[in-house]
Design a protein around this motif. Sequence first.
Motif, PDB file in Angstrom:
ATOM      1  N   LEU A  42       0.794  -1.429   0.057  1.00 37.56           N
ATOM      2  CA  LEU A  42      -0.635  -0.244  -0.256  1.00 37.56           C
ATOM      3  C   LEU A  42       1.112   1.094   0.156  1.00 37.56           C
ATOM      4  O   LEU A  42       0.556   1.961  -0.672  1.00 37.56           O
ATOM      5  CB  LEU A  42      -0.816  -0.341   1.452  1.00 37.56           C
ATOM      6  N   SER A  46       1.409   3.675  -2.792  1.00 43.40           N
ATOM      7  CA  SER A  46       1.169   5.345  -2.715  1.00 43.40           C
ATOM      8  C   SER A  46       2.305   6.122  -3.210  1.00 43.40           C
ATOM      9  O   SER A  46       2.207   7.051  -4.221  1.00 43.40           O
ATOM     10  CB  SER A  46       1.142   5.512  -1.397  1.00 43.40           C
ATOM     11  N   GLU A  96     -13.758  -0.414   2.483  1.00 43.88           N
ATOM     12  CA  GLU A  96     -13.048   0.133   2.514  1.00 43.88           C
ATOM     13  C   GLU A  96     -11.798   0.467   2.318  1.00 43.88           C
ATOM     14  O   GLU A  96     -11.614   1.241   1.244  1.00 43.88           O
ATOM     15  CB  GLU A  96     -13.359   1.874   3.575  1.00 43.88           C
ATOM     16  N   GLU A  97     -11.075  -0.510   3.048  1.00 40.34           N
ATOM     17  CA  GLU A  97     -10.072  -0.706   2.860  1.00 40.34           C
ATOM     18  C   GLU A  97      -9.639  -1.374   1.319  1.00 40.34           C
ATOM     19  O   GLU A  97      -8.476  -1.002   0.513  1.00 40.34           O
ATOM     20  CB  GLU A  97      -9.071  -1.495   3.853  1.00 40.34           C
ATOM     21  N   GLN A  99     -11.317  -1.604  -1.281  1.00 43.55           N
ATOM     22  CA  GLN A  99     -12.032  -0.286  -2.561  1.00 43.55           C
ATOM     23  C   GLN A  99     -10.396   0.283  -2.096  1.00 43.55           C
ATOM     24  O   GLN A  99     -10.576   0.892  -4.280  1.00 43.55           O
ATOM     25  CB  GLN A  99     -13.373   0.445  -2.413  1.00 43.55           C
ATOM     26  N   GLN A 100      -9.940   0.929  -0.692  1.00 42.44           N
ATOM     27  CA  GLN A 100      -8.570   1.872  -1.575  1.00 42.44           C
ATOM     28  C   GLN A 100      -7.721   1.020  -2.356  1.00 42.44           C
ATOM     29  O   GLN A 100      -7.256   1.387  -3.038  1.00 42.44           O
ATOM     30  CB  GLN A 100      -8.403   2.147  -0.521  1.00 42.44           C
ATOM     31  N   ARG A 101      -7.289  -0.377  -2.128  1.00 40.32           N
ATOM     32  CA  ARG A 101      -6.648  -1.158  -3.048  1.00 40.32           C
ATOM     33  C   ARG A 101      -6.742  -1.158  -4.275  1.00 40.32           C
ATOM     34  O   ARG A 101      -5.898  -1.058  -5.709  1.00 40.32           O
ATOM     35  CB  ARG A 101      -6.503  -2.429  -2.002  1.00 40.32           C
ATOM     36  N   GLU A 103      -8.780   1.074  -6.178  1.00 40.29           N
ATOM     37  CA  GLU A 103      -8.195   2.330  -6.960  1.00 40.29           C
ATOM     38  C   GLU A 103      -7.117   2.485  -7.576  1.00 40.29           C
ATOM     39  O   GLU A 103      -6.535   2.894  -7.605  1.00 40.29           O
ATOM     40  CB  GLU A 103     -10.078   2.829  -5.652  1.00 40.29           C
ATOM     41  N   LEU A 104      -5.926   2.083  -6.182  1.00 37.20           N
ATOM     42  CA  LEU A 104      -4.704   1.657  -5.665  1.00 37.20           C
ATOM     43  C   LEU A 104      -4.493   1.643  -7.720  1.00 37.20           C
ATOM     44  O   LEU A 104      -3.352   1.655  -8.383  1.00 37.20           O
ATOM     45  CB  LEU A 104      -4.195   1.546  -4.879  1.00 37.20           C
ATOM     46  N   ASP A 107      -5.452   3.343 -11.140  1.00 33.55           N
ATOM     47  CA  ASP A 107      -4.552   4.489 -10.847  1.00 33.55           C
ATOM     48  C   ASP A 107      -2.921   3.976 -11.224  1.00 33.55           C
ATOM     49  O   ASP A 107      -2.408   4.773 -12.115  1.00 33.55           O
ATOM     50  CB  ASP A 107      -3.931   5.383  -9.981  1.00 33.55           C
ATOM     51  N   ARG A 490     -20.223   1.264  -7.200  1.00 27.76           N
ATOM     52  CA  ARG A 490     -20.244   2.107  -5.872  1.00 27.76           C
ATOM     53  C   ARG A 490     -20.635   2.804  -5.717  1.00 27.76           C
ATOM     54  O   ARG A 490     -21.579   3.270  -6.647  1.00 27.76           O
ATOM     55  CB  ARG A 490     -18.730   2.981  -6.068  1.00 27.76           C
TER      56      ARG A 490
END
Length: 611
Positions: A42, A46, A96-97, A99-101, A103-104, A107, A490
């Motif tokens: 993670l 980032s 939520e975690e 989903q963040q992964r 989306e990363l 990107d 989403r």
Amino acid sequence: MADYSNNTLKLPLQDLDTFPHFALKAEAADSWAQTLPAGNALKSGSDLRAALSALNRSVVPPAQRFLILEALRPVLNQTATTLTHAFLGQPLTLSEEGQQRAELVRDLYELGAAGYALCAVHTIARQSIVTETNPAKLACESLQRAITLQGRELLRGHLLYQPPPVHSWSTLHQLYAMGERQQLVRLPVHDPLRDTDTSIVGEYLPALLLGCCKTNQLRQRDIMAVFSALQQWRDLIRIEDPGVGSGLFTVDLDSDRPPVYSKLIVERPSTALRHINTDALVEQLQRLKQRHKKEGITSIALNRETRLDANLLNHLRRALGEVSQRNFARQRSRHRLWIATGLTGVHFYVAGERTLDQVLHGDDHLESEETRQADNPFLRRLSKADAWQRVNPEEDAVADADIADSEAEQAIDVDAHTLAQLNDEEATYEPRKHIVYTVESANVSPGGYCIEWNDLPAGIQIGDVVCLHEREHGGTEWSIAVIRWISQVRESPTLLGLELLSPRGTAYAAQVRMPDGEYSRPLRVILLPEIALVGQPHTLLVPRLVFRENQKIILARKDESYLIKLKRQVGSTAAFSQFDFDYLRQLDEDVDSSGRDALSASSFESIWSDI
């Protein structure tokens, strides 16, 4: 190479004056990548996202930009792969975690693809500034890398059952179109990261055809297997101009969508249309299916990571070889449904909320106390004293007696009637193992339902069998259905497509004759009755990996027992198989009882207990 003016491809502007992460050289990029925390994907992702975003906005000569991206590509690939594995196999509604992964990962792939696209665009537009290498070679390699990364981004969306972000398909198409205009798409390109020779079209076709494979009807591991297989089969797929070729699918390079059936395309003059010819691939799938059936193997291994079972081969053959259109029109309908999932849960409710033993032996059957205690670690009595108690048994005995006296002084008197009621409840209590969920229908058709499911429970998968009805309390039979597809957007309810298999079913126990002549433990199966009006014969839903065509089994429930022969397998998913069958004869009481009691252990004992 012809001049190229980019009017459609969406690329970042180079508006940064400084680049703060490392010196804009390949060696410095490689050294910086080595400092990223390998054990924290993670954090690495980032930092890498920030660096790629700034790099894409910095003014860098195309050849130099390419070398910097090549230095960063191994860590980009490793980080994105690690993050992807973190959300695979998890509940389909990501935390939520999670989903963040996800989306990363998106990107990283998008920024990497944009960086290589900048190399290609700048090289084609200003060939004179490229002096360190052949401009055509640089443009070709850059487009191949960009298409590879853009294809991985589309794969990520398939794995999450989510629609791709806006411009994802158009970016892929425009990258390919750019290479096609420059006559680069079939030139060989060596990819050092995978140590393989490929091409622009070789990377474009697997990503393109994955959009034709109805991945919302596949489980995640099958989607990964399909993508890997398409990469191996890319030489069997052809992309052709409509004037000289044909194909089941057509792609519009000016669109932001996947290929569609050619027969659905309205004829119009366009230089952006291309046919996708899958004839050779469908023939290969047919050969694999015949080999699968002839050799009697459960799956075909293409490589160490990729295995294709019969169900997946059939899915691909239908998806890529024939036009599939909806048989029934949908009608919008908003009402509640009550639904239970999984073969075990469906069997329980179809049987009238009875266990397998009750189906087989009758409603009065209860498991012995020893059996219940063996299955529940919290009910087992300690066979040995606590290890600390064995150290000072006398002191602990005195302490326990003091505690008992203290509790006795504070004891609550219970009258005889209440005590009898409590004892009766304790004797009859059985924890509820199966859950009925309440969902909302979105639309219906004679063939099934589209339902909205908020907070989708963990473990729900495509191919699971379910039972459902439209009344909260009894008075109606449970319909039997299968989850055919899943779609997620989403901040919206998850959509599930349910195909109805039968308006009702009957719960049975089945026993298979083992190689040593003994019978297996009873297994849950569901008989779907004949529906003469639509010409649907009776069939049997059974667990996968246990039952085979032409197999003879005992089908039993209280007061009835039959010997049947499984015939043709008419359906299969990752969760169950469906067979047509013939009744051979009804078994007499002696055979019935011996079959039911034949539960001796064998080499397959662990398999039956797991099922």
